[in-house]
Design an enzyme around this catalytic site. Structure first.
Site, short mmCIF file in Angstrom:
data_model
loop_
_atom_site.label_atom_id
_atom_site.label_comp_id
_atom_site.label_asym_id
_atom_site.label_seq_id
_atom_site.Cartn_x
_atom_site.Cartn_y
_atom_site.Cartn_z
N ASP A 1 114.44 113.65 -23.64
CA ASP A 1 113.02 113.92 -23.68
C ASP A 1 112.39 113.72 -22.30
O ASP A 1 111.62 114.54 -21.82
CB ASP A 1 112.37 112.97 -24.70
CG ASP A 1 111.05 113.48 -25.18
OD1 ASP A 1 110.24 112.66 -25.62
OD2 ASP A 1 110.82 114.69 -25.10
N ASP B 1 108.37 113.40 -32.29
CA ASP B 1 108.10 111.99 -32.00
C ASP B 1 107.92 111.22 -33.29
O ASP B 1 108.49 110.14 -33.47
CB ASP B 1 106.85 111.86 -31.15
CG ASP B 1 107.00 112.54 -29.80
OD1 ASP B 1 106.04 113.16 -29.33
OD2 ASP B 1 108.10 112.45 -29.24
#
Lengths: 307, 465
Positions: free
Chosen positions: B258, B383
């Site tokens: 990420d 997330d």
């Protein structure tokens, strides 16, 4: 045990704190953030102190009871000192935050004062401390068992709940005093807080001990015996037999079984938790309960036909 | 029937969450920039900076004047308020996942593994197990990378229909199939007797309303609720089918990925965000949770006529208008209820929208942003999913149980707080996973191995610290 004890202990331990939270903290997002950051700081302090304790324990002889006790007391004192150190660090951080808030504001006054921050930080420390002390106990209180069946105190859950409530309040007050002492440079206030904390944490030791593991004491209590019933097939993948206590009042097959059970309770052996060494937690997870409150699973004697 | 588990969860939901995991905020930077401008120079007559509303400058000043007293709080309270606006959905998702894990034993039972993690962890030696989990994690991550790149390529070459179809199929799967399984397991746990007809009706309604809310229009709260629910479902699937060491490894590696994908100049997610900003389009609403009103811009519209019409309708919602003087436009209020409009007025001030102002809006080159509220904050669904996977795994497998769960929960919230702080400072899209997942992992292993024995001993002797 079961729901009454669970809810009673939860509300005793956390009721006042949640009241404080709802009426004074929940409205303002800034306070919520300060609360959670306070909880985080307490957690970090606990982590570091348990790291030290763990290293000390691993480096020492596990058989020596007195040494382990001494190490534990050392761990407690060290943890208290570390908590106060982190409270001081948090104070420093909040001071910087206030300066930032003041700089961002137009009229040079911050939306929250250091006293309010002190209060919220204290509540944060207290809530986290109380949660860590109490939550596993509450989860176990949901399950079946009898507290103190080995002759120990029956009030274990109650005293824990009250102690937790007291500790949450104390952390709040200590937070306020500590920050006030730091603000006005009154070192005697800070030392008073530290000494009070040490006293309270050390006070409980020497008070009512946890139930003993003394085998002689265990043999004094006459224990009826009955076999533990097989679980019916529809509950094979159900989390735990303790759920019966949750659902007996909702109806279902249990009232009939309870009726059957009451008619035939006699001469049966309970399954001792201490023997199996692990307690099937409510809601399905296996947890190695420390065998300290001497709960015994007393099964009603019921004939369940596997269906 | 649902006992034999799907070993091959299709790639689509994976792609969904992998792509979404890094996107944090696309409009935040412009908005907070505007906010800072307003703060420092109060009566600036510069409308070029304001990207979000097209009303005349006087209204902006009126808005600014109204907030003058609170202006000193505006920048940080804006931050604090939106931290809480993200805390609440993240907390809700985690609560749903933890409650399910604790009560429904289906999700903690081992029923095989996904095809993306072919190596088993039931090996004889620890070394073999470690090797297998590393391989599993490597395969999973490469699958995610490949699909992210595929998505970015499709987006760059404007294959909107393909992307749309992909997203619709994946949300169909989540909303119908996975929720059907979930419902079935919940019924089994609580021994509720149920017939297929009722279940079909319930799932049908749930799924269709979910599709409408996510991909089209719907009340904001309902859309947010559905996004939270599908994140929770996806997280539960991951918790069930990922073996232990693989799960922790994947969490660690995906937060590194990420970081790279969002911050490196050639990172796929960064390219995606920049392309979307260049084209002044919003990203896929099915993959992003937005804290305020979010609209699906018709990305696939190529017909200028239809585009103008759609712009008409979207800008009608964009320009904060309580009472439109145009009767036609009033009919198309976009599903806004009166309460929402009044609430919007309370926040921004009653502002008229006339055909002239709306024409001015459309004439403005930079005003195709569909984010009408300058205080919007977006978080990718990936997330949500990975936070919930961490906390769910902690509650499922930790020996410390509730203490570990609580510690991971606090750690993730603090990580989110720090990420938002960084966002306020750097004002560009940031990865939301690295800080939170790092804290979460550290606290999980530390609490489970260090704190739990300590707390056990303390409870044994009734010490209170």
């Amino acid at each position: 045990m079961t729901l009454a004890v669970f809810f009673g202990c939860t509300f005793i331990a956390f009721g006042p704190a949640f009241g404080l939270f709802i009426f004074t903290i929940a409205r303002d997002p800034l306070r919520i953030i300060i609360l959670i950051a306070g909880a985080f700081f307490w957690l970090v302090s606990l982590l570091l102190s348990s790291l030290i304790w763990f290293i000390a324990v691993k480096a020492s002889d596990p058989q020596d009871e007195r040494l382990q006790k001494g190490l534990l007391i050392f761990g407690v004192m060290f943890s208290v000192l570390l908590q106060e150190a982190f409270r001081f660090l948090y104070y420093k951080l909040l001071r910087k935050a206030i300066e930032g808030l003041v700089a961002l504001s137009e009229d040079g006054c911050s939306p929250i004062s250091i006293q309010q921050m002190a209060y919220v930080a204290g509540v944060g420390f207290g809530l986290m401390s109380g949660a860590f002390s109490m939550i596993n106990l509450l989860a176990d209180a949901l399950g079946p068992g009898t507290v103190g069946i080995h002759g120990d105190s029956q009030l274990y859950f109650l005293t824990s709940a009250f102690m937790t409530m007291v500790l949450i309040f104390l952390h709040t007050f200590w937070g306020i005093l500590f920050f006030h002492g730091c603000e006005h440079r009154r070192w005697w206030e800070i030392t008073a807080v530290v000494i009070m904390h040490l006293t309270v944490s050390g006070l409980v030791y020497g008070a009512e001990q946890a139930p003993s593991q003394d085998p002689e004491a265990l043999q004094d209590v006459p224990i009826p015996s009955h076999p533990s019933p097989p679980l019916p097939s529809w509950r094979q993948d159900r989390a735990s037999p303790s759920l019966q206590y949750l659902f007996s009042w909702t109806g279902g097959p249990w009232p009939a079984l309870v009726g059957q059970a009451l008619g035939s309770i006699c001469g049966s052996q309970p399954t001792s938790v201490a023997e199996t060494g692990s307690l099937q937690r409510p809601f399905g997870s296996l947890h190695k309960t420390p065998q300290f409150w001497g709960t015994q699973l007393c099964w009603p004697c019921c004939e369940l036909s596997p269906s | 029937m649902s006992e034999e588990s799907e070993e091959s969860v299709p790639l689509l939901p994976l792609q969904q969450e992998s792509m979404a995991s890094a996107l944090f905020n696309t409009d935040q930077n412009d908005n907070s920039e505007r906010r800072r401008h307003d703060n420092s120079e109060r009566r600036r007559n510069d409308n070029a900076e304001s990207e979000t509303n097209g009303q005349p400058q006087s209204n902006v000043q009126q808005v600014v004047e109204q907030d003058e007293e609170e202006d000193e709080e505006l920048t940080l309270k804006y931050g604090a308020k939106h931290v809480i606006m993200l805390f609440v959905p993240v907390t809700l998702c985690m609560v749903v996942v933890v409650a399910t894990i604790k009560s429904v034993s289906f999700y903690t039972r081992k029923d095989g593994q996904l095809i993306y993690t072919p190596f088993t962890e039931d090996t004889e030696t620890v070394g073999q197990r470690a090797l297998n989990s590393i391989l599993n994690a490597a395969i999973m991550i490469s699958v995610i990378i490949v699909m992210t790149i595929l998505l970015v390529v499709l987006y760059k070459y404007r294959c909107y229909k393909v992307i749309h179809g992909w997203l619709i199929i994946s949300s169909l799967l989540l909303l119908f199939f996975f929720s059907f399984i979930y419902l079935g397991e919940v019924f089994k746990t609580y021994n509720v007797a149920m017939d297929y007809i009722t279940v079909a009706l319930m799932i049908w309604n749930f799924g269709v309303v979910g599709m409408i809310c996510i991909h089209w229009k719907g009340p904001l709260r309902l859309q947010q609720a559905y996004l939270i629910m599908i994140s929770a479902l996806m997280a539960l699937v991951f918790i069930k089918y990922l073996p232990e060491w693989t799960a922790w490894l994947i969490l660690a590696v995906i937060s590194v990925y990420d970081l790279i994908a969002v911050l490196c100049p050639k990172g796929p997610l960064r390219m995606l965000v920049e392309t979307a900003q260049e084209r002044n389009e919003t990203l896929f609403p099915a993959l992003i949770y937005s804290s305020t009103m979010i609209w699906l811009v018709n990305m696939a519209e190529e017909d200028p006529e239809a585009q103008r019409k759609s712009k008409n309708s979207t800008s009608d919602k964009q320009a904060p208008a309580s009472r439109t003087q145009n009767e036609d436009a009033e009919a198309d209020d976009g599903g806004f209820s009166q309460e929402w409009q009044q609430q919007r007025d309370n926040r921004i001030g009653p502002i008229e929208s006339t055909p002239e102002s709306r024409a001015a809006v459309q004439a403005l080159p930079s005003n195709s942003q569909t984010s009408e509220d300058p205080e919007e904050l977006k978080l990718g669904l990936g997330d949500f999913i990975f936070y919930s996977v961490l906390v769910g795994k902690a509650s499922a497998t930790a020996s410390g149980d509730w203490n570990t769960t609580l510690a991971c929960f606090v750690a993730i919230l603090i990580g989110l707080c720090l990420t938002l702080l960084l966002l306020a400072i750097f004002k560009k899209a940031l990865p939301a996973l690295p800080i939170s997942i790092t804290f979460g992992l550290v606290f999980y292993f530390a609490t489970d191995n260090l704190v739990q024995p300590f707390m056990d001993q303390l409870a044994f002797h009734q010490f209170y610290i």
